[in-house]
Design a protein around this motif. Structure first.
Motif, PDB file in Angstrom:
ATOM      1  N   ALA A 163       0.757  -1.531  -0.066  1.00  0.00           N
ATOM      2  CA  ALA A 163       0.144  -0.054   0.039  1.00  0.00           C
ATOM      3  C   ALA A 163       1.014   1.070   0.420  1.00  0.00           C
ATOM      4  CB  ALA A 163      -1.128  -0.025   1.341  1.00  0.00           C
ATOM      5  N   VAL A 164       1.614   1.301   0.647  1.00  0.00           N
ATOM      6  CA  VAL A 164       2.971   2.437   0.460  1.00  0.00           C
ATOM      7  C   VAL A 164       3.263   2.244  -0.421  1.00  0.00           C
ATOM      8  CG1 VAL A 164       5.314   3.297   1.760  1.00  0.00           C
ATOM      9  CG2 VAL A 164       3.708   2.040   3.016  1.00  0.00           C
ATOM     10  N   ALA A 165       4.240   1.592  -1.651  1.00  0.00           N
ATOM     11  CA  ALA A 165       4.408   1.516  -2.860  1.00  0.00           C
ATOM     12  C   ALA A 165       2.962   1.998  -3.701  1.00  0.00           C
ATOM     13  CB  ALA A 165       5.005   0.288  -3.340  1.00  0.00           C
ATOM     14  N   GLY A 166       1.742   1.545  -3.380  1.00  0.00           N
ATOM     15  CA  GLY A 166       0.864   1.758  -4.015  1.00  0.00           C
ATOM     16  C   GLY A 166       0.634   3.652  -4.698  1.00  0.00           C
ATOM     17  N   THR A 167       0.537   4.205  -3.099  1.00  0.00           N
ATOM     18  CA  THR A 167      -0.129   5.563  -2.221  1.00  0.00           C
ATOM     19  C   THR A 167       1.000   6.133  -3.327  1.00  0.00           C
ATOM     20  OG1 THR A 167      -1.024   4.789  -0.593  1.00  0.00           O
ATOM     21  CG2 THR A 167      -0.208   6.921  -0.860  1.00  0.00           C
ATOM     22  N   VAL A 168       2.739   6.400  -2.961  1.00  0.00           N
ATOM     23  CA  VAL A 168       2.939   7.656  -3.306  1.00  0.00           C
ATOM     24  C   VAL A 168       3.411   7.680  -5.448  1.00  0.00           C
ATOM     25  CG1 VAL A 168       5.562   5.675  -3.312  1.00  0.00           C
ATOM     26  CG2 VAL A 168       5.269   8.498  -3.144  1.00  0.00           C
TER      27      VAL A 168
ATOM     28  N   ILE B 188       8.325   7.748   6.198  1.00  0.00           N
ATOM     29  CA  ILE B 188       9.007   7.929   5.175  1.00  0.00           C
ATOM     30  C   ILE B 188       8.162   8.759   4.649  1.00  0.00           C
ATOM     31  CG2 ILE B 188      10.856   8.303   3.724  1.00  0.00           C
ATOM     32  CD1 ILE B 188      12.047   6.295   5.693  1.00  0.00           C
ATOM     33  N   LEU B 189       6.282   8.692   4.085  1.00  0.00           N
ATOM     34  CA  LEU B 189       5.793   7.988   3.210  1.00  0.00           C
ATOM     35  C   LEU B 189       4.978   9.318   2.614  1.00  0.00           C
ATOM     36  CD1 LEU B 189       3.646   6.780   0.979  1.00  0.00           C
ATOM     37  CD2 LEU B 189       2.618   6.576   2.568  1.00  0.00           C
ATOM     38  N   VAL B 190       5.329  10.197   3.925  1.00  0.00           N
ATOM     39  CA  VAL B 190       5.235  11.775   4.071  1.00  0.00           C
ATOM     40  C   VAL B 190       6.048  12.264   3.927  1.00  0.00           C
ATOM     41  CG1 VAL B 190       3.681  11.424   6.168  1.00  0.00           C
ATOM     42  CG2 VAL B 190       5.454  12.262   6.265  1.00  0.00           C
ATOM     43  N   LEU B 191       7.305  12.423   3.453  1.00  0.00           N
ATOM     44  CA  LEU B 191       8.265  12.954   2.722  1.00  0.00           C
ATOM     45  C   LEU B 191       7.930  13.532   1.280  1.00  0.00           C
ATOM     46  CD1 LEU B 191      11.383  11.754   4.775  1.00  0.00           C
ATOM     47  CD2 LEU B 191       9.954  13.775   5.629  1.00  0.00           C
TER      48      LEU B 191
ATOM     49  N   GLY C 129      -3.337   1.963  -4.781  1.00  0.00           N
ATOM     50  CA  GLY C 129      -3.198   2.983  -5.970  1.00  0.00           C
ATOM     51  C   GLY C 129      -4.161   3.649  -6.343  1.00  0.00           C
ATOM     52  N   GLY C 130      -5.314   2.746  -5.713  1.00  0.00           N
ATOM     53  CA  GLY C 130      -7.066   2.830  -5.958  1.00  0.00           C
ATOM     54  C   GLY C 130      -7.090   4.144  -4.680  1.00  0.00           C
ATOM     55  N   VAL C 131      -7.189   4.342  -4.015  1.00  0.00           N
ATOM     56  CA  VAL C 131      -7.895   5.347  -3.154  1.00  0.00           C
ATOM     57  C   VAL C 131      -6.470   6.547  -3.702  1.00  0.00           C
ATOM     58  CG1 VAL C 131      -6.720   6.150  -0.315  1.00  0.00           C
ATOM     59  CG2 VAL C 131      -7.814   4.262  -1.310  1.00  0.00           C
ATOM     60  N   GLY C 132      -5.075   6.332  -4.213  1.00  0.00           N
ATOM     61  CA  GLY C 132      -4.493   7.456  -5.148  1.00  0.00           C
ATOM     62  C   GLY C 132      -5.484   7.861  -5.621  1.00  0.00           C
ATOM     63  N   THR C 133      -5.622   6.931  -6.666  1.00  0.00           N
ATOM     64  CA  THR C 133      -6.464   7.425  -8.333  1.00  0.00           C
ATOM     65  C   THR C 133      -7.366   8.269  -7.672  1.00  0.00           C
ATOM     66  OG1 THR C 133      -5.265   5.792  -9.517  1.00  0.00           O
ATOM     67  CG2 THR C 133      -6.905   6.339 -10.006  1.00  0.00           C
TER      68      THR C 133
ATOM     69  N   ARG D 205      -0.714  16.212  -0.094  1.00  0.00           N
ATOM     70  CA  ARG D 205       0.170  16.777   1.518  1.00  0.00           C
ATOM     71  C   ARG D 205      -0.884  15.180   2.414  1.00  0.00           C
ATOM     72  NH1 ARG D 205       2.247  22.354  -0.121  1.00  0.00           N
ATOM     73  NH2 ARG D 205       0.042  21.889  -0.451  1.00  0.00           N
ATOM     74  N   ILE D 206      -1.980  16.047   1.926  1.00  0.00           N
ATOM     75  CA  ILE D 206      -3.079  15.400   3.202  1.00  0.00           C
ATOM     76  C   ILE D 206      -3.724  14.529   2.859  1.00  0.00           C
ATOM     77  CG2 ILE D 206      -5.780  15.863   3.756  1.00  0.00           C
ATOM     78  CD1 ILE D 206      -5.635  19.143   2.741  1.00  0.00           C
ATOM     79  N   HIS D 207      -3.486  13.875   1.107  1.00  0.00           N
ATOM     80  CA  HIS D 207      -3.803  12.509   1.276  1.00  0.00           C
ATOM     81  C   HIS D 207      -2.774  11.763   1.772  1.00  0.00           C
ATOM     82  CE1 HIS D 207      -3.196   9.165  -2.293  1.00  0.00           C
ATOM     83  NE2 HIS D 207      -3.676   8.512  -1.673  1.00  0.00           N
ATOM     84  N   ILE D 208      -1.697  11.700   1.305  1.00  0.00           N
ATOM     85  CA  ILE D 208      -0.563  11.108   1.942  1.00  0.00           C
ATOM     86  C   ILE D 208      -0.387  11.141   3.357  1.00  0.00           C
ATOM     87  CG2 ILE D 208       1.934  10.507   1.654  1.00  0.00           C
ATOM     88  CD1 ILE D 208       1.251  11.086  -1.105  1.00  0.00           C
ATOM     89  N   GLY D 209      -0.737  12.287   4.364  1.00  0.00           N
ATOM     90  CA  GLY D 209      -0.039  12.447   5.374  1.00  0.00           C
ATOM     91  C   GLY D 209      -1.775  11.066   6.025  1.00  0.00           C
ATOM     92  N   LEU D 210      -2.916  11.349   5.799  1.00  0.00           N
ATOM     93  CA  LEU D 210      -3.203  10.830   5.979  1.00  0.00           C
ATOM     94  C   LEU D 210      -3.292   9.374   5.939  1.00  0.00           C
ATOM     95  CD1 LEU D 210      -6.873  12.446   5.305  1.00  0.00           C
ATOM     96  CD2 LEU D 210      -6.217  12.227   7.524  1.00  0.00           C
ATOM     97  N   VAL D 211      -3.292   8.462   4.763  1.00  0.00           N
ATOM     98  CA  VAL D 211      -3.000   7.801   4.337  1.00  0.00           C
ATOM     99  C   VAL D 211      -1.479   6.592   5.008  1.00  0.00           C
ATOM    100  CG1 VAL D 211      -1.487   5.619   2.348  1.00  0.00           C
ATOM    101  CG2 VAL D 211      -3.466   7.251   2.358  1.00  0.00           C
ATOM    102  N   ALA D 212      -0.314   7.445   5.758  1.00  0.00           N
ATOM    103  CA  ALA D 212       0.979   7.439   6.434  1.00  0.00           C
ATOM    104  C   ALA D 212       0.149   7.198   8.115  1.00  0.00           C
ATOM    105  CB  ALA D 212       1.618   8.610   6.451  1.00  0.00           C
ATOM    106  N   ALA D 213      -0.402   7.596   8.500  1.00  0.00           N
ATOM    107  CA  ALA D 213      -1.649   7.930   9.819  1.00  0.00           C
ATOM    108  C   ALA D 213      -1.749   6.447   9.423  1.00  0.00           C
ATOM    109  CB  ALA D 213      -2.332   8.852  10.267  1.00  0.00           C
TER     110      ALA D 213
END
Length: 393
Positions: free
Chosen positions: A16-21, A80-83, A142-146, A156-164
């Motif tokens: 999920a981390v890989a798919g998100t970024v 690290i995903l948020v960086l 990837g689906g959530v990111g899409t 920044r908001i999307h990835i911050g929430l996903v990282a949490a």
């Protein structure tokens, strides 16, 4: 939570981390006004970071145990995903991706090493299903990111929430991981080198993995282009080639442990390889989109269980599970990097069918070398009850 479910959840989080970024790179490119060349240079940083981190992971797992190392490193990678989306300039963006790759490589090694030990203790194949869970996590991320990109949500908001969320899930999964046992690593085995490169014993397994990942990377990266130029497929059908290949691979990995238990590792690799060869032949001879897509589907089905089996064999063949996994992963990661450009050079210099003829030949080599995945004796630690839960540090 059983130990098996816990490590499966870790694999899903990693995916999920890989798919998100990957889904938010267009946002970062626009936010930092990166031209294609600069973005391309930045995207070299994750594999460089992974190459630096992977050879160090064996020493970390040996020093702290694969359970503790996996818990810490998967949590660190989620953080690290948020960086990357927070980077204020291209230089900082590259640095963030370098660190991102470092965390990805190290956590990848330790979680696979932990899975090898658990598989050994359970006495049955689980690695294929774990890699299937990674694919499920990647598709979910990837689906959530899409959806977030489609809705215009700030990355920044999307990835911050996903990282949490992923950090919370990884912490819960970490508590269920199998506790390390001294019988998993004999006392007379020396600590891995601080920067462990593949040993001579691991090289044959690395070659099998190299062939599998080369064919997988070539198919995934060139399926749509191949279908467009060779079969005159439209954009939708061309994209379907990649999608079908990846879905077949993910589905087969989720079901693959049953076939491995039935056939055994060597026969599973041979049978899968022959299916992949048939897929390659179909791709090379196809002149319609339907046949081409069918060929890529067979390629995905045939290659699906090979890499999980190679990792298991390497973990059992190495002096420690983490050192064996590190050696193979370093080789196969290189294969994944070189496969797309080499395929492009062959297609440009010869033709697309000629390029995939060569790729099919690579799969044939994999089949011929399949005997090397035969299980080694390895240590014989006490079995564990799958339903037990280990908590605490």
């Amino acid at each position: 939570m059983s130990h098996h479910r816990a490590i499966a959840l870790v694999f899903a989080v990693h995916g999920a981390v890989a798919g998100t970024v990957s889904t938010r790179m267009p946002w970062v490119q626009e936010h930092l006004a990166l031209d294609p060349g600069t973005l391309g240079m930045a995207l070299l940083c994750p594999p460089i970071g992974a190459f630096i981190g992977m050879p160090m992971a064996a020493r970390v797992a040996h020093r702290f145990g694969s359970r503790a190392a996996t818990r810490v490193l998967i949590g660190l990678w989620c953080a690290i995903l948020v960086l990357p989306p927070l980077a204020p300039s291209p230089v900082w963006f590259g640095a963030a991706l370098l660190l991102f790759g470092f965390g990805a490589g190290m956590s990848d090694i330790t979680m696979n090493a932990h899975a090898v030990v658990l598989e050994r203790r359970l006495g049955r194949s689980i690695m294929s299903g774990l890699h299937g869970m990674w694919a499920v996590g990647s598709l979910a991320g990837g689906g959530v990111g899409t959806l977030a990109a489609q809705a215009g949500i700030d990355a920044r908001i999307h990835i911050g929430l996903v990282a949490a969320v992923l950090l919370t899930v990884s912490a819960a999964a970490g508590r269920g991981l199998l506790r390390d046992d001294r019988s998993d690593t004999p006392a007379d085995v020396p600590a891995p080198r601080r920067f462990a490169l593949p040993s001579r014993a691991i090289l044959p397994l690395g070659l099998v993995g190299f062939c599998a990942v080369f064919a997988e990377g070539a198919g995934a990266n060139w399926a749509a282009v191949y279908l467009t130029h060779v079969t005159d497929a439209g954009p939708g059908l061309a994209a379907a080639g990649y999608t079908v290949l990846m879905l077949c691979m993910a589905g087969m990995r989720l079901a693959g442990d049953r076939f491995i238990r039935l056939l055994g590792p060597v026969t599973a690799v041979r049978a899968g390889g022959l299916v992949a060869v048939l897929g390659g032949v179909l791709v090379v001879t196809a002149r319609t989109p339907a046949l081409g897509i069918a060929g890529f589907a067979l390629l995905g089905l045939g290659l699906a269980v090979v890499m999980p089996l190679v990792l298991t064999a390497a973990g059992n063949a190495g002096r420690t599970a983490s050192e064996g996994v590190t050696g193979v992963a370093t080789i196969t990661y290189l294969s994944g990097m070189v496969a797309p450009p080499v395929t492009g050079w062959l297609a440009d210099g010869l033709s697309y069918p000629a390029a995939f003829t060569a790729i099919t030949g690579v799969v044939v080599v994999m089949v011929l070398l399949s005997r090397v995945v035969r299980p080694s004796a390895g240590p014989s630690p006490q079995p564990v009850a799958e339903g037990s839960l280990v908590t605490g540090p």
